[in-house]
Design a protein around this motif. Structure first.
Motif, PDB file in Angstrom:
ATOM      1  N   SER A  53     -12.030  -4.044   4.830  1.00 28.56           N
ATOM      2  CA  SER A  53     -12.429  -3.614   6.171  1.00 28.56           C
ATOM      3  C   SER A  53     -13.769  -4.219   6.571  1.00 28.56           C
ATOM      4  O   SER A  53     -13.961  -4.633   7.715  1.00 28.56           O
ATOM      5  CB  SER A  53     -12.503  -2.092   6.237  1.00 28.56           C
ATOM      6  OG  SER A  53     -11.237  -1.526   6.058  1.00 28.56           O
ATOM      7  N   TYR A 108      -8.793   5.062   4.713  1.00 33.87           N
ATOM      8  CA  TYR A 108      -7.474   4.497   4.995  1.00 33.87           C
ATOM      9  C   TYR A 108      -6.996   4.795   6.417  1.00 33.87           C
ATOM     10  O   TYR A 108      -5.800   4.792   6.685  1.00 33.87           O
ATOM     11  CB  TYR A 108      -6.457   5.004   3.961  1.00 33.87           C
ATOM     12  CG  TYR A 108      -6.296   4.003   2.860  1.00 33.87           C
ATOM     13  CD1 TYR A 108      -5.298   3.047   2.916  1.00 33.87           C
ATOM     14  CD2 TYR A 108      -7.214   3.958   1.827  1.00 33.87           C
ATOM     15  CE1 TYR A 108      -5.187   2.081   1.937  1.00 33.87           C
ATOM     16  CE2 TYR A 108      -7.112   2.998   0.839  1.00 33.87           C
ATOM     17  CZ  TYR A 108      -6.092   2.056   0.899  1.00 33.87           C
ATOM     18  OH  TYR A 108      -6.001   1.092  -0.057  1.00 33.87           O
ATOM     19  N   GLU A 116      -9.759  -1.465  -0.121  1.00 34.20           N
ATOM     20  CA  GLU A 116      -9.696  -1.231   1.319  1.00 34.20           C
ATOM     21  C   GLU A 116     -11.074  -1.301   1.970  1.00 34.20           C
ATOM     22  O   GLU A 116     -11.228  -1.876   3.057  1.00 34.20           O
ATOM     23  CB  GLU A 116      -9.051   0.126   1.598  1.00 34.20           C
ATOM     24  CG  GLU A 116      -8.912   0.454   3.075  1.00 34.20           C
ATOM     25  CD  GLU A 116      -8.051  -0.521   3.849  1.00 34.20           C
ATOM     26  OE1 GLU A 116      -8.209  -0.601   5.083  1.00 34.20           O
ATOM     27  OE2 GLU A 116      -7.226  -1.218   3.233  1.00 34.20           O
ATOM     28  N   ILE A 123       0.826  -1.202   0.000  1.00 35.65           N
ATOM     29  CA  ILE A 123       0.000   0.000   0.000  1.00 35.65           C
ATOM     30  C   ILE A 123       0.862   1.253   0.000  1.00 35.65           C
ATOM     31  O   ILE A 123       0.568   2.238  -0.685  1.00 35.65           O
ATOM     32  CB  ILE A 123      -0.939   0.003   1.219  1.00 35.65           C
ATOM     33  CG1 ILE A 123      -1.936  -1.151   1.126  1.00 35.65           C
ATOM     34  CG2 ILE A 123      -1.669   1.338   1.348  1.00 35.65           C
ATOM     35  CD1 ILE A 123      -2.859  -1.066  -0.057  1.00 35.65           C
TER      36      ILE A 123
END
Length: 479
Positions: free
Chosen positions: A314, A224, A310, A151
């Protein structure tokens, strides 16, 4: 020890988070503003539109900032806030809607990259020719393997791309300010003859969905949050990134009215900023802006790829998506989520080969899919301020946060209303089958699928999806 060191290497600084926000927001939209606003309104209407949109989105950015401080345990905010405030299925819907919106945004980026090249190399056509689809596929999977390496490395590339695309925009603003014709700006002020407030307000309404699209990405730092080196940087990056982009959007829009008459702005081809630049400095200006557009879209594509994977990862980490989407590789990259994301993008890309207006549809659907998660985030902020959760007795910030969240909620809801029922029905067509991921996650945990309220909500989504499919089949809905 090695794992701990590797995790530390993936941490993002405040500047990297700001670049994620700016990189996510600054894409193709800003390069199309001169013609888009020229067709819709004059300078006065543009000012009103940016005041409304800027205020609404600033309130949303401030809600993100407040929630990052009051709920630091909630990672990937745009999904986690919806789940914490309104339950599992609403949280899933927020994650799924945002994820699909990211995928559609990436498809739009890939098509526009090839369409821009098509202006110089006819083999790419409008971005949906066989050659264009094949080369877009190559780019898709090349970026995929870059992201798999880590990342932080992908974020570093995004930071470089962000600076590379901001410089040409700043140059455009400087040149436009230098050659500004004040008399022409006055002529373009009302956008209607004779001046009419009613006409101006009608013009403003026609710009609202456009302003939503260019602001999508303001949540980049919040998504993020688990990578942030310092939690306080999340809110700062969101607000700084938003205000920076707002200044660019307003300046590009208003200065263009001082370069060309409104009717000529309206007739410019995409990217219209290139046509304005060519008017000011000659042919090289158009080529320069076109190259900047390519860099901008590439950076925007990378940002959306990161955000899409992402948010899916999550949701899986919090058991709202299937567990395979929570899997990471040795570089701490959400590899399961990334593979599914890019497979979906690939599928959308292949479908675009047969679509007549693939690029326009992808842009509008991106706005429609992301507005619902925005409403849920703002509503969660409103809920916390209303109930007093996380606030101590008599805390002044509670009233301020309530006002901000209320304005953000009303703004996002109004934008959904402005889009009309068409895009709600089309969105439902994507939400309904996406619920399979929610069912898989519930089965893995051996939990009951829906609460009574969630079952009613899913039934409404399914009915809307059926109505959308029927509408497409009989021609009542067009894409």
């Amino acid at each position: 020890m090695a794992s701990s060191s590797n995790e530390a290497n993936q941490e993002l600084s405040r500047n990297a988070l700001i670049a994620l926000v700016i990189g996510s927001m600054v894409g193709s939209g800003i390069f199309a503003l001169p013609a888009a606003f020229g067709r819709a309104t004059g300078a006065f209407g543009a000012i009103i539109a940016w005041i409304i949109a800027g205020t609404g989105m600033l309130m949303l950015a401030l809600v993100f900032q407040s929630l990052s401080q009051r709920k630091p345990e909630l990672d990937a905010g745009i999904y986690a806030y919806a789940k914490a405030g309104f339950g599992d299925y609403i949280g899933f819907a927020s994650a799924a809607g945002y994820w699909i919106g990211c995928c559609l945004a990436d498809v739009a980026c890939l098509i526009l990259i090839k369409a821009t090249l098509g202006q110089f190399f006819p083999i790419f056509g409008d971005g949906t020719t066989p050659t264009a689809i094949a080369s877009a596929t190559l780019l898709l999977w090349s970026v995929h393997f870059v992201v798999l390496r880590g990342i932080r490395g992908a974020a570093r590339l995004n930071t470089i791309a962000t600076f590379a695309k901001i410089v040409p925009i700043l140059l455009f603003i400087v040149v436009a300010a230098f050659v500004l014709d004040r008399e022409l700006l006055v002529q373009n002020f009302w956008g209607t003859e004779p001046p009419s407030i009613r006409q101006v307000l009608s013009q403003v309404r026609s710009t609202m969905l456009l302003t939503v699209f260019v602001f999508v990405g303001v949540e980049g730092a919040s998504v993020y949050s688990r990578y942030a080196r310092n939690r306080a940087d999340i809110g700062i990056a969101t607000v700084v990134g938003f205000l920076s982009v707002l200044c660019l959007l307003v300046l590009v829009t208003l200065l263009s009215y001082g370069v060309l008459p409104r009717n000529e702005l309206a007739d410019l081809s995409t990217p219209s900023m290139a046509g304005v630049m060519e008017t000011m400095v000659g042919r090289w200006g158009s080529v320069f802006i076109s190259l900047a557009l390519l860099i901008s879209i590439l950076g925007n594509y990378l940002s959306w790829s990161l955000l899409a994977a992402e948010i899916l990862h999550s949701a899986a980490m919090h058991h709202t998506m299937p567990s395979f989407l929570a899997r990471e590789n040795a570089n701490k990259v959400p590899v399961g989520a990334l593979w599914l994301t890019n497979c979906v993008i690939q599928a959308f890309l292949l479908v675009s080969w047969f679509a007549e207006y693939a690029f326009t549809l992808a842009l509008k659907m991106t706005s429609a899919m992301t507005l619902i998660p925005y409403v849920l985030v703002a509503a969660y902020g409103l809920k916390l301020a209303s109930t007093g959760e996380t606030y101590y007795a008599g805390e002044r910030a509670r009233t301020t946060d309530w006002i901000r969240a209320a304005v953000a909620t009303l703004y996002a809801a109004a934008m959904i209303y402005a889009g009309g029922p068409k895009f709600l029905l089309l969105s439902s067509i994507l939400y309904a089958p996406g619920t399979l991921l929610f069912l898989m996650a519930k089965r893995e945990r051996k939990e009951s699928t829906f609460t009574r309220t969630e079952a009613i909500l899913f039934a409404a989504v399914a009915i809307a999806a059926g109505g959308g499919v029927y509408g497409l089949a009989v021609g009542a809905l067009s894409i």
